[in-house]
Structure formats: structure tokens, C-alpha cells
Design a protein around this motif. Structure first.
Motif, PDB file in Angstrom:
ATOM      1  N   ARG A  20       0.823  -1.202   0.000  1.00 36.10           N
ATOM      2  CA  ARG A  20       0.000   0.000   0.000  1.00 36.10           C
ATOM      3  C   ARG A  20       0.862   1.259   0.000  1.00 36.10           C
ATOM      4  O   ARG A  20       0.598   2.208  -0.724  1.00 36.10           O
ATOM      5  CB  ARG A  20      -0.915  -0.005   1.239  1.00 36.10           C
ATOM      6  N   VAL A  61       2.761   9.486   3.664  1.00 38.37           N
ATOM      7  CA  VAL A  61       1.970   8.393   3.081  1.00 38.37           C
ATOM      8  C   VAL A  61       0.680   8.208   3.849  1.00 38.37           C
ATOM      9  O   VAL A  61      -0.405   8.057   3.265  1.00 38.37           O
ATOM     10  CB  VAL A  61       2.790   7.083   3.078  1.00 38.37           C
ATOM     11  N   SER A 102       1.795   6.505  -6.864  1.00 37.68           N
ATOM     12  CA  SER A 102       0.698   7.412  -7.219  1.00 37.68           C
ATOM     13  C   SER A 102       1.133   8.867  -7.085  1.00 37.68           C
ATOM     14  O   SER A 102       0.846   9.695  -7.955  1.00 37.68           O
ATOM     15  CB  SER A 102      -0.512   7.133  -6.330  1.00 37.68           C
ATOM     16  N   ASP A 148      -5.810  10.159  -1.449  1.00 39.79           N
ATOM     17  CA  ASP A 148      -5.935   9.120  -2.467  1.00 39.79           C
ATOM     18  C   ASP A 148      -7.281   8.412  -2.363  1.00 39.79           C
ATOM     19  O   ASP A 148      -7.901   8.081  -3.381  1.00 39.79           O
ATOM     20  CB  ASP A 148      -4.791   8.110  -2.302  1.00 39.79           C
ATOM     21  N   HIS A 150      -2.851   9.048   2.082  1.00 40.60           N
ATOM     22  CA  HIS A 150      -3.850   7.981   1.948  1.00 40.60           C
ATOM     23  C   HIS A 150      -5.262   8.563   1.925  1.00 40.60           C
ATOM     24  O   HIS A 150      -6.118   8.095   1.167  1.00 40.60           O
ATOM     25  CB  HIS A 150      -3.690   6.990   3.102  1.00 40.60           C
ATOM     26  N   LEU A 195       1.071   4.093  -2.934  1.00 36.66           N
ATOM     27  CA  LEU A 195       0.861   5.526  -2.721  1.00 36.66           C
ATOM     28  C   LEU A 195       2.061   6.333  -3.186  1.00 36.66           C
ATOM     29  O   LEU A 195       1.912   7.433  -3.744  1.00 36.66           O
ATOM     30  CB  LEU A 195       0.578   5.797  -1.237  1.00 36.66           C
TER      31      LEU A 195
END
Length: 608
Positions: free
Chosen positions: A9, A317, A16, A324, A321, A13
Motif C-alpha cells: 500500500r 503516506v 501514485s 488518495d 492515503h 501511494l
């Protein structure tokens, strides 16, 4: 979530965020990567140039062989001085480009929320608040932290390689000293993110009370009822509670960082003593000592930078999150794509059941209603009977839990939401007051007609707002706010005008009249806030406007709905009475009782 899933994860991220940055600045991002990597190599080059120069000077050799190394040291010094300036400038450009892109994508994602359910969910609003806070700088910061970690890793690896060449034991000690710092900072980063998440509700309440204390809308009641001190104390309670949680985290971080700083100083001192002892024993040259000292300092500095960047990236991050999650969220209502033809037969609510959440009571319990094409339906009932909920379902802000709403026999859940709403005009009881000009406040009713001044003026005339608007300092171009001014208004602040509630009501009606070329008109308490004469004028205008049109009217003043084609009385989420005014009066049920009750109140005023 297990460690493997969490790592994937985090990596997802990071990727991304990098893609966002690359999309926002396709040319600047690769250049920034190169500068960051160069920043990791320059300290190593400077240290090696210094070592070779010192060893050459100590050996008493000529100047010519040392000249390239002297030039190299000068170049590395110049580059190390210019790199931070160039990197910071490029970083600021990237941050601005990323901020534009992320905010655009965030609110595009919000635009995919065609309903109201998520907007009314407190947990979603907390996530949205964090997404708004981190969306502007979060992706850029995450990329910056990642590249900073890579830069520090390059420097650390280079200096550790140097230490391995000079003394394996010191290299191992320096490396092991960096491990607890890395683990501690990662743990602190997670704790910091959890703290920020935990205090978000308190911060939201604190902002709510603060906005109340400075709100113009609330100013009259706050002053008359003496509520200022109450809300100020509540604001301070929430603010103090949030600060107490943050203060506890700050104390924990200070203790850990103090211990890590002591460990770093101890390792540095030990390395210095060791290198001097080895030089005195003849195991190291002067250049080796200089390199050793530079390597120990470089590893400590780079490892600290690595730890800081990894911890900051970890923190970023955790916060990114939320952005995102909001940005990638799917639509909240099932997406239909069927076209919505002009209404020809009517709208039917067939056995409609609805509640706002599974743990809440039913608001509508098997409602069956028909709104024939070209006719008007009035919804009547006590507060909480379900009138406004029916309006929300007709606009498809929510979908029924059971049953269906049919547009000419077609379930509106299968229709394209934008096309459905394009065929609906409405005046809501809680209409918006936009901090825009008078013309814009009306023009928002139909954006395609916003620049059509003739249509805007005609809509204002029909709502009885034209004379009021033309009397404003700049007529239709008057700014209806004192929140901000256009550049042309800065020298003339009187052009920012505040309207009364009744004047705003007329503008809201004008906004609806501009949207008169729609198949369904919804009027939710359209005359609330108006005086008796204005109310009479508005309802006469609405009566003419509704002739031959399909409309839904909600009003607690039953005298304004008596001419509706059909009147539906809602009781406990069900249709308890249905008919024309005369039919319901003859029936002698709740409608007749409420109508006579209101009429008697007016009679008492007249006869009194």
C-alpha cells in the motif's frame, strides 16, 4: 492489515504521488530527480578530493599532479553551494504545479458524488478535511521525501563503502547506530499521523464554534442572547483538548530524539578518537584521517537525513492515503446512462420506502404518489413527515431503499443523473446566498443564460426583484457580499451590499424562474421570509408560472397550496389524505383541521 499488504500500500501511494508529480510537471520532475541524485554524490566527491590533496601535500609531491583534484574540490564546492538554490526553486515550481492538479482532481472526485449521503457522514467529512489539507502539498512532499531518502541513501552507501575500506569495525558501528534511529522515527511518524486523525473531530468542532463567533448570520442571536462567552468557552475546550493530545506526542518525540542525539554524538566522538589512535599508530595517513572523519560525519548526517526523510515519507503516506481515498472513490449512487426524454405522462412514486441509515427510523413507509404531467402536487404535513425527503428523492440526491420513482414509467435510477437534474428546477427552503454579484446570483439558475442579461432581468421581474436590484449601487453588477471585493471595488467598499432575508428570497426565486424551461419545478417553502404583500405577489407569479407545468409545492401555509391540482397529506411517512382542496375540506381530516386552525388565527388577527 499485515506487513506485506501495508508495504504494498505504501509503495502504491508513493508511485501514485510520483505519477501525479510527473503529470503536473513532465519536464521539471526528471530534472529534480537528477539534482537530488547529484546532491547525494557531491559530498563523496568532495571528501575524496580532499583526501587525495592532503595525502599529496603530505608526500611533498609537485603541484601539477594535484591541480585536477584541487579543481575538482573547487567544482564540488561550487556545485554544493548552487544545488540547494536550484533544487529549492524547482521544488517550489513542482509544488505549485502539483497543487493545481491535485485540487482539480480532488474536486472532480467530489463532483462524482451525485448524492448527499457521504457529505452527511462525519467520518467522510473528516477524511475530506485531511484530503484538502494534504492535497495541495502532500504528493509533492511525498516525492520530495522519497527522493531525499534516495539522496541520503546514496551518500550513506558511499561513505559506508569508504569506511569499510578504512576500518570495517567503525563502519559496522556507524551502520548499527542508524538502525534504532530509523525504527524510532518511523514509529513516531505513525503515532503523529494517528494523533492528527484522532483530533480531527475536535478541530472540526473548534472551527465550528470559531466560525459561529465570527459569523454575520449568527451575530444577531449571539449578541442578543449573550452566547459569545458560551461558544468561546466551548471553542477553547475543543482547542485545549486537541492541543493536549499533540503536547503528549511532542513530549514523547522529544524524549526519543534526545536519546538518538546522544547516541549520534557518542558514535561521532568514538570515531574521532579511533581515527586519531590509528593515525598515531601509523595505520592511517593524514588523508585517511580526514576521509575517516568526513565519512563518519557524512554517514551520521546522511543516515539522519535518511531517517528523517523516511519518517517524513511514512507520515506523508499516512496522510496522503486520505487524499488518495477521496480522489479515487467511486460514485456514491449507481450510475445510470439512459437518456431522460421530456416528461409526457408524469412522475410516479411506487411503494417508496426510505431511511437515512440502517440504524435510523423509516422516514417514508410505502409512499404511493403520482404527479401528472402539466399538473401540480402539493405536499402538506407536520415537520418530519417526509416532505423534504420526497424532494431529495425526486432530485435523486438519494435512492429509495425500496420501491421506485418512475419518470414516464422509467426508473430514474437507470437515467443519467446530469440529464435528470437538467430537467428539474427548484427553490429550496435552505437556498444558497452566493458571495457574487446580483446578476450572477440569478444567472446560476441556468449557467448557459448567465451572460444573457435580458433573461436575467426578466427572471428578476417575475420574482419581483428587479426594482430592488436596480436600486443597488451598481445595479445587477453589485457585489452582494462584504467578504471580498473585486479589484475595481477596493477603492469603493460601499459597493459590497448586504441584503435582507426577504431580498435574498426574491433572488432565489429569480434563480428558479431563470430555470423555467424545465419539465419539473420544485418549490420548497418558496415564500418563507417574505411579508404578506410580497408573499401574495410571489404566489400570484408562481401560480402563473405553474400553469400547464408539472410542479411540486411544499408550504406550511396551507392557503398558498389550495389551488394545487392534488394535495397529499403526509403523516408518519405515509400518504394519509389525497385530493383537491375542496375534497379534503369535505373529508374533514387532518388537512381540514390544519387549514381551519390557520384560518382562525388570521380571523383572530382581523377581528382583534
Amino acid at each position: 492489515m499485515n506487513t506485506d499488504l501495508r508495504a504494498r500500500r505504501v509503495l502504491s501511494l508513493l508511485v501514485s504521488a510520483f505519477r501525479l508529480t510527473r503529470t503536473a510537471a513532465p519536464a521539471g520532475t526528471p530534472l529534480y530527480v537528477v539534482l537530488c541524485l547529484l546532491g547525494g554524490v557531491v559530498p563523496l566527491a568532495a571528501a575524496w578530493c580532499t583526501k587525495i590533496l592532503l595525502d599529496g601535500l603530505a608526500a611533498g609531491g609537485g603541484w601539477t599532479p594535484l591541480l585536477p583534484w584541487a579543481v575538482g574540490l573547487a567544482v564540488t564546492g561550487l556545485v554544493s553551494g548552487l544545488l540547494p538554490v536550484a533544487s529549492e526553486y524547482l521544488k517550489q515550481r513542482l509544488d505549485r504545479a502539483v497543487a493545481v492538479l491535485t485540487m482539480d482532481r480532488l474536486y472532480q472526485a467530489m463532483g462524482r458524488l451525485t448524492g448527499l449521503a457521504r457529505m452527511e457522514d462525519p467520518r467522510f467529512r473528516d477524511k475530506l478535511q485531511l484530503a484538502q489539507q494534504t492535497g495541495r502539498s502532500g504528493p509533492g512532499q511525498l516525492v520530495d521525501d522519497g527522493l531525499g531518502a534516495v539522496q541520503a541513501a546514496v551518500t550513506t552507501a558511499g561513505f559506508l563503502g569508504t569506511l569499510l575500506v578504512l576500518d570495517v569495525g567503525m563502519a559496522v558501528i556507524v551502520l548499527l547506530a542508524a538502525v534504532p534511529a530509523l525504527l524510532a522515527h518511523l514509529r513516531l511518524s505513525r503515532a503523529r499521523a494517528e494523533v492528527l486523525w484522532s483530533i480531527t473531530p475536535a478541530e472540526r468542532r473548534e472551527v465550528f464554534y470559531a466560525e459561529l463567533l465570527s459569523s454575520l448570520d449568527a451575530a444577531k442571536e449571539l449578541r442578543l442572547l449573550g452566547l459569545g462567552n458560551l461558544f468561546r468557552r466551548r471553542m477553547l475546550v475543543e482547542l485545549t483538548a486537541a492541543h493536549a493530545v499533540v503536547e503528549g506526542q511532542d513530549r514523547r518525540e522529544a524524549r526519543v530524539r534526545g536519546l538518538l542525539a546522544g547516541l549520534t554524538a557518542l558514535v561521532s566522538a568514538a570515531g574521532l578518537v579511533w581515527s586519531v589512535w590509528l593515525a598515531a599508530a601509523g595505520s592511517l595517513s593524514i588523508g585517511d584521517v580526514a576521509m575517516f572523519v568526513a565519512a563518519v560525519a557524512g554517514v551520521q548526517s546522511a543516515s539522519q537525513s535518511l531517517v528523517h526523510n523516511l519518517a517524513s515519507a511514512h507520515h506523508s503516506v499516512l496522510l496522503f492515503h486520505h487524499y488518495d481515498e477521496i480522489e479515487s472513490q467511486p460514485a456514491d449512487l449507481p450510475v445510470g446512462g439512459a437518456p431522460v426524454p421530456p416528461l409526457r405522462q408524469g412522475i410516479e412514486l411506487r411503494n417508496v420506502w426510505f431511511r437515512y441509515a440502517d440504524d435510523q427510523p423509516w422516514v417514508l413507509c410505502g409512499v404511493n404518489l403520482t404527479i401528472p404531467h402539466g399538473r401540480s402536487l402539493a405536499l402538506v404535513g407536520l415537520n418530519g413527515a417526509g416532505k423534504s425527503t420526497i424532494v431529495k428523492l425526486l432530485c435523486r440526491f438519494y435512492d429509495p431503499c425500496r420501491g421506485a420513482i418512475l419518470w414516464d414509467g422509467v426508473d430514474i435510477r437507470t437515467c443519467a443523473v446530469e440529464e435528470l437534474r437538467a430537467r428539474i428546477g427548484a427553490v429550496f427552503q435552505d437556498y444558497m446566498r452566493y458571495d457574487l454579484t446580483a446578476a450572477e446570483n440569478i444567472g446560476l439558475g441556468d449557467v448557459s443564460a448567465m451572460d444573457d442579461r435580458a433573461r436575467v432581468v426578466e427572471a428578476a421581474r417575475r420574482a419581483g426583484a428587479h426594482d430592488m436590484v436596480t436600486a443597488l449601487p451598481r445595479g445587477y453588477d453589485t457585489l452582494l457580499s462584504r467578504m471580498f471585493f473585486d479589484e475595481a471595488d477596493r477603492e469603493d467598499p460601499d459597493t459590497g451590499v448586504l441584503l435582507s432575508g426577504g431580498q435574498w428570497q426574491r433572488l432565489a426565486l429569480a434563480r428558479a424562474f431563470l430555470r423555467d424551461r424545465r419539465d419539473l419545478m420544485i418549490l420548497d417553502e418558496p415564500s418563507s421570509g417574505l411579508d404578506a404583500q410580497a408573499e401574495h405577489e410571489v404566489h400570484n407569479s408562481l401560480r402563473r408560472h405553474r400553469e400547464g407545468a408539472t410542479s411540486v409545492l411544499i408550504s406550511h401555509r396551507l392557503g398558498t397550496v389550495r389551488d394545487a391540482s392534488v394535495i397529499a397529506v403526509l403523516t408518519g411517512g405515509q400518504v394519509s389524505e389525497l385530493g383537491t382542496h375542496d375534497e379534503l375540506m369535505f373529508l374533514g381530516g387532518d388537512y381540514a383541521r390544519l387549514f381551519r386552525l390557520q384560518a382562525s388565527g388570521y380571523d383572530e388577527v382581523v377581528t382583534g
